[in-house]
Design a protein around this motif. Structure first.
Motif, PDB file in Angstrom:
ATOM      1  N   ASN A  34     -38.292 -33.857 -27.703  1.00 30.67           N
ATOM      2  CA  ASN A  34     -37.600 -32.787 -27.792  1.00 30.67           C
ATOM      3  C   ASN A  34     -35.897 -32.926 -27.361  1.00 30.67           C
ATOM      4  N   PHE A  35     -35.104 -32.094 -28.020  1.00 32.47           N
ATOM      5  CA  PHE A  35     -33.678 -32.379 -27.646  1.00 32.47           C
ATOM      6  C   PHE A  35     -33.171 -31.038 -27.864  1.00 32.47           C
ATOM      7  N   TYR A  36     -32.320 -30.805 -26.909  1.00 31.65           N
ATOM      8  CA  TYR A  36     -31.346 -29.600 -26.994  1.00 31.65           C
ATOM      9  C   TYR A  36     -29.963 -29.636 -26.193  1.00 31.65           C
ATOM     10  N   LEU A  37     -29.196 -28.762 -26.597  1.00 32.13           N
ATOM     11  CA  LEU A  37     -27.845 -28.566 -25.925  1.00 32.13           C
ATOM     12  C   LEU A  37     -27.774 -27.445 -25.027  1.00 32.13           C
ATOM     13  N   LYS A  38     -27.415 -27.538 -23.887  1.00 31.69           N
ATOM     14  CA  LYS A  38     -27.226 -26.541 -22.943  1.00 31.69           C
ATOM     15  C   LYS A  38     -26.498 -26.395 -22.045  1.00 31.69           C
ATOM     16  N   HIS A  39     -26.593 -25.779 -20.936  1.00 31.59           N
ATOM     17  CA  HIS A  39     -25.569 -25.728 -19.700  1.00 31.59           C
ATOM     18  C   HIS A  39     -25.365 -27.126 -18.897  1.00 31.59           C
ATOM     19  N   ARG A  40     -26.653 -27.866 -18.900  1.00 32.57           N
ATOM     20  CA  ARG A  40     -26.258 -29.303 -18.175  1.00 32.57           C
ATOM     21  C   ARG A  40     -27.277 -30.354 -18.697  1.00 32.57           C
ATOM     22  N   LYS A  41     -27.090 -31.297 -18.322  1.00 32.06           N
ATOM     23  CA  LYS A  41     -27.671 -32.807 -18.730  1.00 32.06           C
ATOM     24  C   LYS A  41     -28.953 -32.912 -17.928  1.00 32.06           C
ATOM     25  N   GLU A  42     -29.979 -33.244 -18.558  1.00 28.99           N
ATOM     26  CA  GLU A  42     -31.347 -33.238 -17.774  1.00 28.99           C
ATOM     27  C   GLU A  42     -32.427 -33.840 -18.758  1.00 28.99           C
ATOM     28  N   HIS A  43     -33.373 -34.490 -18.064  1.00 33.42           N
ATOM     29  CA  HIS A  43     -34.509 -35.274 -18.686  1.00 33.42           C
ATOM     30  C   HIS A  43     -35.778 -35.074 -17.884  1.00 33.42           C
ATOM     31  N   PHE A  44     -36.772 -34.573 -18.597  1.00 32.13           N
ATOM     32  CA  PHE A  44     -38.106 -34.338 -17.808  1.00 32.13           C
ATOM     33  C   PHE A  44     -39.201 -34.423 -18.991  1.00 32.13           C
ATOM     34  N   LYS A  45     -40.486 -34.493 -18.352  1.00 30.30           N
ATOM     35  CA  LYS A  45     -41.567 -34.663 -19.283  1.00 30.30           C
ATOM     36  C   LYS A  45     -42.566 -33.585 -18.842  1.00 30.30           C
ATOM     37  N   LYS A  46     -43.288 -33.288 -20.009  1.00 34.55           N
ATOM     38  CA  LYS A  46     -44.215 -32.266 -19.912  1.00 34.55           C
ATOM     39  C   LYS A  46     -45.729 -33.039 -20.548  1.00 34.55           C
ATOM     40  N   ASP A  47     -46.496 -33.419 -19.886  1.00 33.88           N
ATOM     41  CA  ASP A  47     -47.524 -34.376 -20.255  1.00 33.88           C
ATOM     42  C   ASP A  47     -46.745 -35.579 -20.742  1.00 33.88           C
ATOM     43  N   ASP A  48     -46.958 -36.023 -22.069  1.00 33.08           N
ATOM     44  CA  ASP A  48     -46.264 -37.372 -22.267  1.00 33.08           C
ATOM     45  C   ASP A  48     -44.969 -36.595 -23.208  1.00 33.08           C
ATOM     46  N   LEU A  49     -44.787 -35.382 -23.289  1.00 33.20           N
ATOM     47  CA  LEU A  49     -43.683 -34.941 -24.115  1.00 33.20           C
ATOM     48  C   LEU A  49     -42.254 -35.421 -23.281  1.00 33.20           C
ATOM     49  N   ASN A  50     -41.542 -35.979 -23.722  1.00 28.64           N
ATOM     50  CA  ASN A  50     -39.868 -36.466 -23.484  1.00 28.64           C
ATOM     51  C   ASN A  50     -39.098 -35.280 -23.972  1.00 28.64           C
ATOM     52  N   ILE A  51     -38.528 -34.604 -23.097  1.00 27.90           N
ATOM     53  CA  ILE A  51     -37.445 -33.469 -23.361  1.00 27.90           C
ATOM     54  C   ILE A  51     -36.018 -33.705 -22.958  1.00 27.90           C
TER      55      ILE A  51
END
Length: 359
Positions: A34-51
């Protein structure tokens, strides 16, 4: 199969839908980002989902970040919506992505784009391998207004997972009063959502009955001050409460408090609030312009019983008046309607079929 999905990650129902869709695709063996544009840069995982999130900046920076994530993840399939559609279609085409899908949510009558925006959208949509539209209304507009091939447009509804929030339900500042009719009206406070017709209908009803009536408006937006001024001008301040923007858990409580929810939009491509309410068994009176109504089997459910002309205050009053005496529907009626029309596994299979076609 590698799948990259662009959507805005937040606490809203649309974000919740795409996150759940992503997790279901993971369970089917796909690699999903998953990818989105918002107010800050970040990377995290939910189960094996890369966000992945990147900070929203100017036009060129936003486009470049979308290009980078496509180049980095090398997806077989891209799914994009809203402001992500144009760059995702463009860079997906340039980077030879196998299947580039856009998810179209907005009816023409809601945003009324000028001819230049329509022309620009036409050019980009030519790059799409398929379009998922959330109503038959949208499918028709994509064909007639944007000239997209009707055979490559798939009308598929959303589902809702609001019932999952029962354990997180948050108490709202609403006192329980069995002698009072509680009317709810959720949605962004913008002119096209047509809240004013509900306010006027409540004002008229109060002139004809001794029963107490309270209207609760959930949402925020540019039209809020105008609506509050209108409420004050007709003298029903004590009977209308603005609750502001509510989280999904708070919306669960909102629906459960209401005797009936009125959804008066003049244009609504789909209407997530409609399926949220009926999934919980909350009675609704809904604008006839909701795209989600087209998925309902009219032979089994008479939608005229709970729909109204959003330009007719008299029609809305006619639908509301019986609620002054008694509930018009059992909770099970709307729960059954939801289960038979917006069942999650059936919808997911339709979406997955579109995603995997010819890949």
């Amino acid at each position: 199969m590698k799948i990259l999905i662009f959507y805005t990650h937040n606490k809203g129902p649309l974000s919740s839908f795409f996150e759940e869709l992503s997790l279901k695709l993971l369970k089917e063996g796909h690699e999903v980002t998953n990818f989105y544009l918002k107010h800050r840069k970040e990377h995290f995982k939910k189960d094996d989902l890369n966000i992945y999130g990147e900070k929203r900046k100017n036009f060129l920076s936003n486009y470049y970040n979308i290009f980078k994530i496509i180049r980095k993840t090398k997806p077989n399939v891209i799914i994009s919506n809203f402001s992500y559609v144009n760059p995702a279609l463009l860079f997906g085409y340039l980077l030879n992505v196998d299947r580039n899908i856009c998810w179209f949510h907005t009816v023409y009558g809601h945003s009324k784009p000028n001819w230049l925006k329509v022309f620009n959208k036409k050019l980009h949509l030519k790059l799409a391998d398929a379009i998922i539209a959330n109503s038959k209304i949208l499918k028709g507009e994509l064909n007639t207004i944007y000239g997209y091939n009707e055979e490559k447009i798939y009308a598929i509804p959303f589902w809702t997972n609001i019932s999952n929030y029962e354990t997180e339900a948050i108490n709202l500042p609403i006192k329980n009063d069995n002698d009072c009719l509680y009317i709810g009206c959720p949605g962004r406070l913008v002119k096209d959502k047509n809240h004013s017709i509900v306010i006027d209908a409540v004002s008229e009803l109060k002139k004809t009955t001794d029963k107490k009536i309270k209207l609760f408006i959930a949402g925020s937006g540019s039209y809020e001050n105008s609506l509050k001024a209108h409420v004050e001008s007709i003298g029903i301040n004590n009977d209308v409460q603005f609750l502001g923007l509510l989280s999904t858990a708070e919306m669960f409580s909102f629906y459960k408090h209401m005797d009936v929810v009125v959804l008066p939009s003049l244009n609504e491509a789909f209407g997530l609030v409609f399926i949220e309410a009926i999934s919980l068994g909350t009675p609704v009176i809904v604008s006839s312009q909701f795209g989600s109504l087209a998925f309902i089997d009219n032979n089994e459910y008479d939608i005229k019983r709970f729909t109204f002309n959003p330009k007719s205050k008299a029609d809305l009053i006619h639908k509301l008046e019986p609620y002054l005496k008694t509930a018009q529907f059992e909770s099970s009626y709307f729960k059954d309607l939801y289960a038979k029309t917006f069942e999650k596994s059936t919808i997911f299979k339709k979406i997955e079929k579109v995603i995997t076609k010819h890949v």
